[in-house]
Design a protein around this motif. Sequence first.
Motif, PDB file in Angstrom:
ATOM      1  N   LYS A  59      34.519  46.797  42.702  1.00 48.73           N
ATOM      2  CA  LYS A  59      33.548  46.323  43.699  1.00 48.73           C
ATOM      3  C   LYS A  59      33.661  44.807  43.888  1.00 48.73           C
ATOM      4  O   LYS A  59      33.294  44.291  44.932  1.00 48.73           O
ATOM      5  CB  LYS A  59      32.123  46.723  43.331  1.00 48.73           C
ATOM      6  N   ASN A  60      34.180  44.113  42.899  1.00 46.18           N
ATOM      7  CA  ASN A  60      34.409  42.667  43.020  1.00 46.18           C
ATOM      8  C   ASN A  60      35.887  42.347  43.247  1.00 46.18           C
ATOM      9  O   ASN A  60      36.305  41.205  43.074  1.00 46.18           O
ATOM     10  CB  ASN A  60      33.882  41.935  41.789  1.00 46.18           C
ATOM     11  N   GLY A  61      36.675  43.366  43.604  1.00 47.27           N
ATOM     12  CA  GLY A  61      38.078  43.155  43.934  1.00 47.27           C
ATOM     13  C   GLY A  61      39.022  43.154  42.753  1.00 47.27           C
ATOM     14  O   GLY A  61      40.186  42.790  42.882  1.00 47.27           O
ATOM     15  N   VAL A  62      38.564  43.579  41.584  1.00 48.85           N
ATOM     16  CA  VAL A  62      39.366  43.531  40.359  1.00 48.85           C
ATOM     17  C   VAL A  62      40.163  44.824  40.192  1.00 48.85           C
ATOM     18  O   VAL A  62      39.596  45.920  40.206  1.00 48.85           O
ATOM     19  CB  VAL A  62      38.459  43.287  39.127  1.00 48.85           C
ATOM     20  N   SER A  79      35.972  36.914  48.342  1.00 49.28           N
ATOM     21  CA  SER A  79      34.911  37.790  47.849  1.00 49.28           C
ATOM     22  C   SER A  79      34.831  37.741  46.321  1.00 49.28           C
ATOM     23  O   SER A  79      33.743  37.659  45.742  1.00 49.28           O
ATOM     24  CB  SER A  79      35.157  39.214  48.332  1.00 49.28           C
ATOM     25  N   PHE A  80      35.994  37.789  45.678  1.00 50.58           N
ATOM     26  CA  PHE A  80      36.052  37.696  44.223  1.00 50.58           C
ATOM     27  C   PHE A  80      35.492  36.356  43.754  1.00 50.58           C
ATOM     28  O   PHE A  80      34.670  36.309  42.822  1.00 50.58           O
ATOM     29  CB  PHE A  80      37.501  37.872  43.746  1.00 50.58           C
ATOM     30  N   ALA A  81      35.917  35.275  44.392  1.00 51.82           N
ATOM     31  CA  ALA A  81      35.455  33.932  44.001  1.00 51.82           C
ATOM     32  C   ALA A  81      33.939  33.818  44.130  1.00 51.82           C
ATOM     33  O   ALA A  81      33.268  33.274  43.243  1.00 51.82           O
ATOM     34  CB  ALA A  81      36.156  32.872  44.842  1.00 51.82           C
ATOM     35  N   GLN A  82      33.385  34.335  45.211  1.00 56.66           N
ATOM     36  CA  GLN A  82      31.932  34.292  45.392  1.00 56.66           C
ATOM     37  C   GLN A  82      31.217  35.091  44.308  1.00 56.66           C
ATOM     38  O   GLN A  82      30.196  34.652  43.771  1.00 56.66           O
ATOM     39  CB  GLN A  82      31.550  34.820  46.775  1.00 56.66           C
ATOM     40  N   ALA A  83      31.757  36.254  43.973  1.00 59.61           N
ATOM     41  CA  ALA A  83      31.148  37.080  42.928  1.00 59.61           C
ATOM     42  C   ALA A  83      31.180  36.361  41.585  1.00 59.61           C
ATOM     43  O   ALA A  83      30.191  36.361  40.840  1.00 59.61           O
ATOM     44  CB  ALA A  83      31.861  38.427  42.835  1.00 59.61           C
ATOM     45  N   MET A  84      32.283  35.709  41.255  1.00 60.16           N
ATOM     46  CA  MET A  84      32.395  35.006  39.978  1.00 60.16           C
ATOM     47  C   MET A  84      31.487  33.778  39.936  1.00 60.16           C
ATOM     48  O   MET A  84      30.893  33.469  38.905  1.00 60.16           O
ATOM     49  CB  MET A  84      33.854  34.602  39.698  1.00 60.16           C
ATOM     50  N   ASN A  85      31.363  33.097  41.067  1.00 62.17           N
ATOM     51  CA  ASN A  85      30.469  31.931  41.130  1.00 62.17           C
ATOM     52  C   ASN A  85      29.020  32.310  40.866  1.00 62.17           C
ATOM     53  O   ASN A  85      28.242  31.490  40.380  1.00 62.17           O
ATOM     54  CB  ASN A  85      30.590  31.222  42.481  1.00 62.17           C
ATOM     55  N   ALA A  86      28.653  33.541  41.167  1.00 58.86           N
ATOM     56  CA  ALA A  86      27.277  33.994  40.981  1.00 58.86           C
ATOM     57  C   ALA A  86      26.976  34.421  39.546  1.00 58.86           C
ATOM     58  O   ALA A  86      25.817  34.686  39.221  1.00 58.86           O
ATOM     59  CB  ALA A  86      26.982  35.146  41.937  1.00 58.86           C
ATOM     60  N   GLN A 101      31.969  43.092  31.246  1.00 55.85           N
ATOM     61  CA  GLN A 101      33.199  43.522  31.904  1.00 55.85           C
ATOM     62  C   GLN A 101      32.970  44.797  32.704  1.00 55.85           C
ATOM     63  O   GLN A 101      33.385  44.904  33.859  1.00 55.85           O
ATOM     64  CB  GLN A 101      34.313  43.732  30.876  1.00 55.85           C
ATOM     65  N   MET A 102      32.298  45.762  32.104  1.00 51.24           N
ATOM     66  CA  MET A 102      32.062  47.033  32.805  1.00 51.24           C
ATOM     67  C   MET A 102      31.169  46.843  34.033  1.00 51.24           C
ATOM     68  O   MET A 102      31.341  47.535  35.041  1.00 51.24           O
ATOM     69  CB  MET A 102      31.435  48.062  31.853  1.00 51.24           C
ATOM     70  N   ALA A 103      30.238  45.909  33.972  1.00 47.30           N
ATOM     71  CA  ALA A 103      29.307  45.714  35.082  1.00 47.30           C
ATOM     72  C   ALA A 103      29.875  44.841  36.197  1.00 47.30           C
ATOM     73  O   ALA A 103      29.545  45.041  37.363  1.00 47.30           O
ATOM     74  CB  ALA A 103      28.012  45.095  34.560  1.00 47.30           C
ATOM     75  N   HIS A 104      30.742  43.868  35.859  1.00 48.05           N
ATOM     76  CA  HIS A 104      31.118  42.858  36.846  1.00 48.05           C
ATOM     77  C   HIS A 104      32.612  42.727  37.145  1.00 48.05           C
ATOM     78  O   HIS A 104      32.972  42.254  38.211  1.00 48.05           O
ATOM     79  CB  HIS A 104      30.591  41.488  36.412  1.00 48.05           C
ATOM     80  N   LEU A 105      33.455  43.108  36.222  1.00 47.37           N
ATOM     81  CA  LEU A 105      34.902  42.972  36.456  1.00 47.37           C
ATOM     82  C   LEU A 105      35.449  44.317  36.903  1.00 47.37           C
ATOM     83  O   LEU A 105      36.240  44.957  36.208  1.00 47.37           O
ATOM     84  CB  LEU A 105      35.604  42.425  35.207  1.00 47.37           C
ATOM     85  N   THR A 106      34.987  44.722  38.080  1.00 50.97           N
ATOM     86  CA  THR A 106      35.281  46.057  38.602  1.00 50.97           C
ATOM     87  C   THR A 106      35.835  45.956  40.019  1.00 50.97           C
ATOM     88  O   THR A 106      35.827  44.893  40.639  1.00 50.97           O
ATOM     89  CB  THR A 106      33.999  46.901  38.623  1.00 50.97           C
ATOM     90  N   VAL A 112      30.442  33.410  33.538  1.00 49.37           N
ATOM     91  CA  VAL A 112      31.767  32.902  33.893  1.00 49.37           C
ATOM     92  C   VAL A 112      31.648  31.391  33.985  1.00 49.37           C
ATOM     93  O   VAL A 112      31.090  30.850  34.925  1.00 49.37           O
ATOM     94  CB  VAL A 112      32.265  33.501  35.229  1.00 49.37           C
ATOM     95  N   THR A 113      32.171  30.706  32.968  1.00 47.20           N
ATOM     96  CA  THR A 113      32.044  29.248  32.924  1.00 47.20           C
ATOM     97  C   THR A 113      33.213  28.551  33.612  1.00 47.20           C
ATOM     98  O   THR A 113      33.099  27.378  33.955  1.00 47.20           O
ATOM     99  CB  THR A 113      31.914  28.739  31.480  1.00 47.20           C
ATOM    100  N   GLU A 114      34.307  29.262  33.794  1.00 41.57           N
ATOM    101  CA  GLU A 114      35.445  28.749  34.561  1.00 41.57           C
ATOM    102  C   GLU A 114      36.100  29.917  35.280  1.00 41.57           C
ATOM    103  O   GLU A 114      36.194  31.011  34.724  1.00 41.57           O
ATOM    104  CB  GLU A 114      36.501  28.088  33.662  1.00 41.57           C
ATOM    105  N   CYS A 115      36.558  29.657  36.492  1.00 41.20           N
ATOM    106  CA  CYS A 115      37.306  30.656  37.257  1.00 41.20           C
ATOM    107  C   CYS A 115      38.397  29.914  38.006  1.00 41.20           C
ATOM    108  O   CYS A 115      38.107  29.031  38.815  1.00 41.20           O
ATOM    109  CB  CYS A 115      36.391  31.395  38.226  1.00 41.20           C
ATOM    110  N   HIS A 116      39.632  30.281  37.721  1.00 43.56           N
ATOM    111  CA  HIS A 116      40.785  29.644  38.353  1.00 43.56           C
ATOM    112  C   HIS A 116      41.598  30.711  39.084  1.00 43.56           C
ATOM    113  O   HIS A 116      41.940  31.734  38.494  1.00 43.56           O
ATOM    114  CB  HIS A 116      41.684  28.974  37.301  1.00 43.56           C
ATOM    115  N   ILE A 117      41.886  30.466  40.359  1.00 40.88           N
ATOM    116  CA  ILE A 117      42.819  31.325  41.079  1.00 40.88           C
ATOM    117  C   ILE A 117      44.214  30.836  40.698  1.00 40.88           C
ATOM    118  O   ILE A 117      44.496  29.641  40.778  1.00 40.88           O
ATOM    119  CB  ILE A 117      42.586  31.252  42.605  1.00 40.88           C
ATOM    120  N   MET A 118      45.066  31.754  40.285  1.00 42.86           N
ATOM    121  CA  MET A 118      46.327  31.385  39.655  1.00 42.86           C
ATOM    122  C   MET A 118      47.540  31.758  40.506  1.00 42.86           C
ATOM    123  O   MET A 118      47.478  32.665  41.320  1.00 42.86           O
ATOM    124  CB  MET A 118      46.455  32.110  38.302  1.00 42.86           C
TER     125      MET A 118
END
Length: 154
Positions: A131-134, A85-92, A124-129, A96-102
């Motif tokens: 609701k996106n699993g953060v 779910s997080f990966a899909q949200a970041m892809n949208a 950050q306030m709108a998307h890194l919350t 976010v020019t890079e997203c790596h699961i670590m």
Amino acid sequence: MAAQLDRIDKAILTLLQADGRIQNLDLANKIGLSPSPCLRRVKRLEDAGMIKRYVALVDAVKVGFGLTVFARISLVAQDAETVESFAQAMNALPQVTECHIMAGECDALLRVVATDLDGYRQFQMAHLTRKNGVQTVKTDIPMQTVKSSTQIPV
């Protein structure tokens, strides 16, 4: 498993990484082939997935994105559903020019572009919350870029 590349394949990949718009005739001349075999080799490298795509590299500052940050993300859980779910949200999110699961201290590492610090704060306030699993965000702001490359040594 890495593919076996000969000297000519490596030369083609190196030159195309430096200039993806190079004309086939110029590429062929630089690697010492005639145009037809050169084009066949490029096509073979594309078909094998070694050449994924061709892009234009845009200067972020010149198009209004003067800030790049790295955000270390801890997720609310590490189960497959949360991560997906997080990966899909970041892809949208185009910011976010890079997203790596670590593996390690954080669950994900993001490279984010923004107009400025306030623009990043709003992002950050709108998307890194939650609701996106953060769970938490730790933002690092680079002071100077020493090296930034898209080229893979072949």
